[in-house]
Design an enzyme around this catalytic site. Structure first.
Site, PDB file in Angstrom:
ATOM      1  N   ARG A 131      77.457  73.640 -58.906  1.00 13.76           N
ATOM      2  CA  ARG A 131      78.828  73.487 -58.441  1.00 13.76           C
ATOM      3  C   ARG A 131      79.287  74.507 -57.415  1.00 13.76           C
ATOM      4  O   ARG A 131      80.289  74.317 -56.756  1.00 13.76           O
ATOM      5  CB  ARG A 131      79.781  73.501 -59.635  1.00 13.76           C
ATOM      6  N   ARG A 177      78.520  65.102 -56.228  1.00 11.68           N
ATOM      7  CA  ARG A 177      79.065  64.921 -57.577  1.00 11.68           C
ATOM      8  C   ARG A 177      80.385  64.159 -57.575  1.00 11.68           C
ATOM      9  O   ARG A 177      80.749  63.536 -58.571  1.00 11.68           O
ATOM     10  CB  ARG A 177      79.232  66.278 -58.279  1.00 11.68           C
ATOM     11  N   TYR A 181      71.665  71.906 -79.641  1.00 14.48           N
ATOM     12  CA  TYR A 181      72.568  70.884 -79.080  1.00 14.48           C
ATOM     13  C   TYR A 181      72.524  69.607 -79.919  1.00 14.48           C
ATOM     14  O   TYR A 181      73.551  68.955 -80.127  1.00 14.48           O
ATOM     15  CB  TYR A 181      72.187  70.562 -77.632  1.00 14.48           C
ATOM     16  N   ASP A 188      68.155  67.954 -66.283  1.00 16.84           N
ATOM     17  CA  ASP A 188      68.841  68.747 -67.303  1.00 16.84           C
ATOM     18  C   ASP A 188      67.972  68.816 -68.542  1.00 16.84           C
ATOM     19  O   ASP A 188      67.253  67.858 -68.855  1.00 16.84           O
ATOM     20  CB  ASP A 188      70.210  68.152 -67.653  1.00 16.84           C
ATOM     21  N   ARG A 215      69.864  77.508 -61.839  1.00 18.05           N
ATOM     22  CA  ARG A 215      71.040  76.778 -61.375  1.00 18.05           C
ATOM     23  C   ARG A 215      71.277  77.021 -59.892  1.00 18.05           C
ATOM     24  O   ARG A 215      72.407  77.281 -59.472  1.00 18.05           O
ATOM     25  CB  ARG A 215      72.301  77.190 -62.158  1.00 18.05           C
TER      26      ARG A 215
END
Ligand code: CP3
Length: 322
Positions: free
Chosen positions: A6, A15, A128, A51, A2
């Protein structure tokens, strides 16, 4: 891990204009996001912006990311019939936009900075797909695994084929290392890992290695919480075994055994600590790895959004300096 995300202002600026999926779907934007942190941080490698859940789109499961709530799967897999209904898309074609981003990044990077491609491992993807989103308990996943073992193995088998070919396609597109993320496999007992997961991870890594091995592209097999069954985890394959901070890295080297590299394993939370404590933890990892051949310094998991860019830079400098 990562390293785009963010905690970077330039990422947040992009974003603000584009959804996460829009960034992933547009090769030029994905390439730009991949390159953002490389110069800023001085890291030795770039990780492709994508992703692990993107395969859910061609697999017909439906994928969205709700602000603050993480991923959401529109049609979660809840029974054997849903597994039988899964289509068999071609990874290189259906996720061609990821491969195109990889080509763009590989061309743009200086030769001494390799690009890392990646994918999710069958277990983490299945969790998931079955839960329909993030979970702390893996209740539905484990219930499916125990009550529908045949459908479980069919599902993980399908994911193994898809992901193995997808990784191979990224190597063909210019990735110079590949990472398989089995992020949540540590929720399993050692016995369940061996029974329900290991054969499928082994197949995934073997498929990836067919293409990657010929190109001299190493594969990193990463998981968190794998200390209780690290030998079994390593036995599934990977040129490099990635571990989190729950095991001292010298013990990880000993248990993974000779002939393989080990990646890790600073706690991402150490980047939120005062400088003295952060530096002590970095020194501890470096000291335990003791310049063994095949040691790759990394965080044990992803950079936390609360992290300051200065702290990441300082860790990179400390690692390079000593
Ligand atoms: O820089 C990089 O590391 C490359 C990009 C990358 C992303 N996801 C982009 C992303 C990578 C390597 C991933 C892998 C990924 N995605 C994993 C495995 C790695 C791990 O952390 O264990 C997993 C489990 C996912 C699934 C996923 N994607 C979740 C659970 C979330 C929500 C997390 C949250 O905190 O909201 C995402 C979203 C996501 N993927 C973000 C990024 C940068 C953050 C969300 C955003 O920008 O809105």
């Amino acid at each position: 891990m990562r390293q785009a995300g963010r905690y970077l202002a330039e990422y947040r600026a992009l974003r603000a204009k584009h959804s996460l999926l829009d960034l992933c779907h547009d090769p030029a934007l994905a390439a730009a996001v991949t390159l953002q942190p490389v110069e800023r941080l001085g890291v030795d490698a770039a990780i492709l912006f994508a992703d692990i859940l993107l395969p859910f789109e061609p697999l017909g499961l439906g994928l969205s990311f709700a602000a603050g709530e993480g991923p959401q799967v529109e049609h979660p897999i809840r029974d054997a019939a849903a597994v039988r209904r899964l289509p068999t898309p071609d990874p290189a074609q259906s996720l061609g936009y990821v491969c195109e981003a990889a080509r763009l990044v590989a061309r743009a990077l200086p030769p001494h900075v390799p690009l890392i491609g990646f994918a999710g491992a069958p277990f983490t993807l299945a969790s998931y797909a079955i839960e329909g989103g993030s979970t702390r308990t893996f209740t539905l996943t484990k219930r499916f695994m125990y009550t529908e073992p045949e459908a479980w193995h069919a599902l993980l088998g399908r994911l193994a084929e898809f992901v193995g070919c997808y990784l191979a396609a990224q190597a063909a597109a210019g990735a110079r290392a590949l990472q398989l993320f089995d992020s949540w496999v540590g929720c399993l007992s050692p016995q369940d890992y061996r029974t329900y997961v290991q054969p499928h991870t082994r197949r995934t890594l073997a498929l990836a290695a067919q293409e990657a091995g010929g190109r001299g592209v190493p594969v990193i097999h990463f998981g968190t919480g794998t200390a209780p069954f690290l030998e079994d985890f390593a036995a599934a394959g990977g040129d490099v075994i990635g571990v989190d901070w729950r095991i001292p890295i010298d013990q990880a080297f000993a248990r993974v055994g000779p002939g393989r590299a080990v990646q890790g394993n600073l706690d991402p939370a150490a980047l939120l600590a005062p400088r003295v404590e952060r530096e002590r933890q970095v020194r501890d990892v470096l000291g335990r790895a003791a310049a063994r051949p095949g040691f790759i310094f990394n965080l044990g998991h992803g950079v936390l959004p609360e992290t300051s860019v200065e702290a990441v830079r300082a860790v990179v400098e400390q690692v390079h300096g000593g």
